[in-house]
Design a protein around this motif. Sequence first.
Motif, mmCIF file in Angstrom:
data_model
loop_
_atom_site.group_PDB
_atom_site.id
_atom_site.type_symbol
_atom_site.label_atom_id
_atom_site.label_comp_id
_atom_site.label_asym_id
_atom_site.label_seq_id
_atom_site.Cartn_x
_atom_site.Cartn_y
_atom_site.Cartn_z
ATOM 1 N N LEU A 18 0.793 -1.329 0.118
ATOM 2 C CA LEU A 18 0.119 0.091 -0.007
ATOM 3 C C LEU A 18 1.034 1.097 0.026
ATOM 4 O O LEU A 18 2.011 1.248 0.326
ATOM 5 N N ARG A 19 0.517 2.281 -0.665
ATOM 6 C CA ARG A 19 1.209 3.668 -0.574
ATOM 7 C C ARG A 19 0.233 4.625 0.050
ATOM 8 O O ARG A 19 -1.054 4.998 -0.343
ATOM 9 N N LEU A 20 0.667 5.384 1.147
ATOM 10 C CA LEU A 20 0.131 6.292 1.999
ATOM 11 C C LEU A 20 0.690 7.688 1.307
ATOM 12 O O LEU A 20 1.761 7.683 1.384
ATOM 13 N N SER A 21 -0.424 8.609 1.324
ATOM 14 C CA SER A 21 0.133 9.926 1.105
ATOM 15 C C SER A 21 -0.793 10.815 2.212
ATOM 16 O O SER A 21 -1.714 10.608 2.635
ATOM 17 N N CYS A 22 0.217 12.009 2.122
ATOM 18 C CA CYS A 22 -0.428 12.873 3.123
ATOM 19 C C CYS A 22 0.043 14.433 2.759
ATOM 20 O O CYS A 22 1.445 14.463 2.441
ATOM 21 N N ALA A 23 -1.045 15.134 2.306
ATOM 22 C CA ALA A 23 -0.691 16.631 1.889
ATOM 23 C C ALA A 23 -0.890 17.466 2.873
ATOM 24 O O ALA A 23 -2.287 17.614 3.424
ATOM 25 N N ALA A 24 -0.252 18.252 3.063
ATOM 26 C CA ALA A 24 -0.660 19.518 3.732
ATOM 27 C C ALA A 24 -0.874 20.776 3.020
ATOM 28 O O ALA A 24 -0.181 20.997 2.183
ATOM 29 N N SER A 25 -2.119 21.392 3.192
ATOM 30 C CA SER A 25 -2.612 22.445 2.673
ATOM 31 C C SER A 25 -2.756 23.750 3.331
ATOM 32 O O SER A 25 -2.895 23.726 4.609
ATOM 33 N N GLY A 26 -2.824 24.785 2.709
ATOM 34 C CA GLY A 26 -2.843 26.032 3.606
ATOM 35 C C GLY A 26 -1.568 26.876 2.950
ATOM 36 O O GLY A 26 -0.838 26.533 2.187
ATOM 37 N N SER A 27 -1.636 28.197 3.572
ATOM 38 C CA SER A 27 -0.446 29.049 3.221
ATOM 39 C C SER A 27 0.556 28.622 4.244
ATOM 40 O O SER A 27 1.077 29.164 4.982
ATOM 41 N N ILE A 28 1.424 27.694 3.444
ATOM 42 C CA ILE A 28 2.577 26.956 4.350
ATOM 43 C C ILE A 28 3.897 27.575 3.862
ATOM 44 O O ILE A 28 4.152 27.493 2.501
ATOM 45 N N PHE A 29 4.778 28.016 4.773
ATOM 46 C CA PHE A 29 6.116 28.715 4.460
ATOM 47 C C PHE A 29 7.086 27.543 4.397
ATOM 48 O O PHE A 29 7.954 27.475 3.636
ATOM 49 N N SER A 30 7.047 26.917 5.566
ATOM 50 C CA SER A 30 7.943 25.551 5.726
ATOM 51 C C SER A 30 7.781 24.542 6.653
ATOM 52 O O SER A 30 6.583 24.817 7.457
ATOM 53 N N ILE A 31 8.208 23.242 6.460
ATOM 54 C CA ILE A 31 7.829 22.392 7.324
ATOM 55 C C ILE A 31 9.110 21.399 7.820
ATOM 56 O O ILE A 31 9.724 21.033 6.878
ATOM 57 N N ASP A 102 3.345 28.652 8.812
ATOM 58 C CA ASP A 102 2.487 29.102 7.727
ATOM 59 C C ASP A 102 2.574 30.644 7.719
ATOM 60 O O ASP A 102 3.065 31.441 8.671
ATOM 61 N N PHE A 103 1.786 31.412 6.844
ATOM 62 C CA PHE A 103 1.817 32.738 6.639
ATOM 63 C C PHE A 103 0.458 33.351 6.365
ATOM 64 O O PHE A 103 -0.372 32.736 5.603
ATOM 65 N N ALA A 104 0.413 34.740 6.510
ATOM 66 C CA ALA A 104 -0.634 35.288 5.996
ATOM 67 C C ALA A 104 -0.166 36.745 5.459
ATOM 68 O O ALA A 104 0.822 37.257 5.710
ATOM 69 N N GLN A 105 -0.757 37.080 4.403
ATOM 70 C CA GLN A 105 -0.372 38.204 3.711
ATOM 71 C C GLN A 105 -1.589 39.405 3.524
ATOM 72 O O GLN A 105 -2.879 38.918 3.473
ATOM 73 N N ALA A 106 -1.146 40.708 3.966
ATOM 74 C CA ALA A 106 -2.186 41.715 4.075
ATOM 75 C C ALA A 106 -1.659 42.952 3.602
ATOM 76 O O ALA A 106 -0.452 43.150 4.339
ATOM 77 N N MET A 107 -1.945 43.617 2.596
ATOM 78 C CA MET A 107 -1.414 44.954 2.413
ATOM 79 C C MET A 107 0.144 44.987 1.990
ATOM 80 O O MET A 107 0.909 45.802 2.435
ATOM 81 N N GLY A 108 0.426 43.788 1.283
ATOM 82 C CA GLY A 108 1.715 43.711 0.949
ATOM 83 C C GLY A 108 2.826 43.206 2.086
ATOM 84 O O GLY A 108 3.982 43.266 1.730
ATOM 85 N N LYS A 109 2.395 42.992 3.310
ATOM 86 C CA LYS A 109 2.992 42.414 4.204
ATOM 87 C C LYS A 109 3.057 41.041 4.614
ATOM 88 O O LYS A 109 1.542 40.679 4.481
ATOM 89 N N MET A 110 3.896 40.174 4.578
ATOM 90 C CA MET A 110 3.511 38.991 5.311
ATOM 91 C C MET A 110 3.835 38.677 6.610
ATOM 92 O O MET A 110 4.996 39.462 7.204
ATOM 93 N N THR A 111 3.076 38.034 7.154
ATOM 94 C CA THR A 111 3.269 37.623 8.766
ATOM 95 C C THR A 111 3.390 36.125 8.779
ATOM 96 O O THR A 111 2.670 35.215 8.228
ATOM 97 N N PHE A 112 4.421 35.610 9.519
ATOM 98 C CA PHE A 112 4.714 34.301 9.790
ATOM 99 C C PHE A 112 3.981 33.830 11.179
ATOM 100 O O PHE A 112 4.383 34.611 12.188
ATOM 101 N N SER A 113 3.575 32.671 10.977
ATOM 102 C CA SER A 113 3.368 32.140 12.481
ATOM 103 C C SER A 113 4.405 31.375 13.036
ATOM 104 O O SER A 113 5.489 31.211 12.658
ATOM 105 N N PRO A 114 4.292 31.328 14.528
ATOM 106 C CA PRO A 114 5.342 30.392 15.140
ATOM 107 C C PRO A 114 5.225 29.276 14.844
ATOM 108 O O PRO A 114 4.362 28.806 14.126
ATOM 109 N N MET A 115 6.305 28.206 14.886
ATOM 110 C CA MET A 115 6.292 26.673 14.492
ATOM 111 C C MET A 115 5.196 26.114 15.345
ATOM 112 O O MET A 115 4.922 26.143 16.494
ATOM 113 N N ARG A 116 4.445 25.271 14.419
ATOM 114 C CA ARG A 116 3.292 24.583 15.311
ATOM 115 C C ARG A 116 3.505 22.951 14.759
ATOM 116 O O ARG A 116 3.980 22.870 13.661
#
Length: 129
Positions: A18-31, A102-116
């Motif tokens: 069997l082959r398992l797959s797992c996709a992370a979705s969202g505005s992801i910067f790094s894992i 992950d990150f959010a963008q607003a008015m041309g500025k990117m804001t990064f989350s803490p690691m989770r």
Amino acid sequence: QVQLVESGGGLVQAGGSLRLSCAASGSIFSIRTMGWYRQAPGKQRELVAAVTSGGSTNQADSVKGRFTISRDNAKNTVYLQMNRLKPEDTAVFYCYADGLIDFAQAMGKMTFSPMRDYWGQGTQVTVSS
């Protein structure tokens, strides 16, 4: 909003694959690390395999030589190829992502989350003898 979506579980006969797959979705910067745990009935959750963003892998002794973990960083997806499955591999398999930013963008500025850390909902793997 980050989500981990697993696919590929099912019922297979002993010796099968069997082959398992797992996709992370969202505005992801790094894992940092992606991988798989499993939990059999009446047992504790255990690490099956993990892979870092740099490609370093770690596997449980019980699956070495049978399971292969791989990762596509561009797709934020981790795979677990499981060969020569045994009845004792029967479990719910959970995908996880460690150190995700992950990150959010607003008015041309990117804001990064803490690691989770994030977990998938689990996928059942059943190996019949």
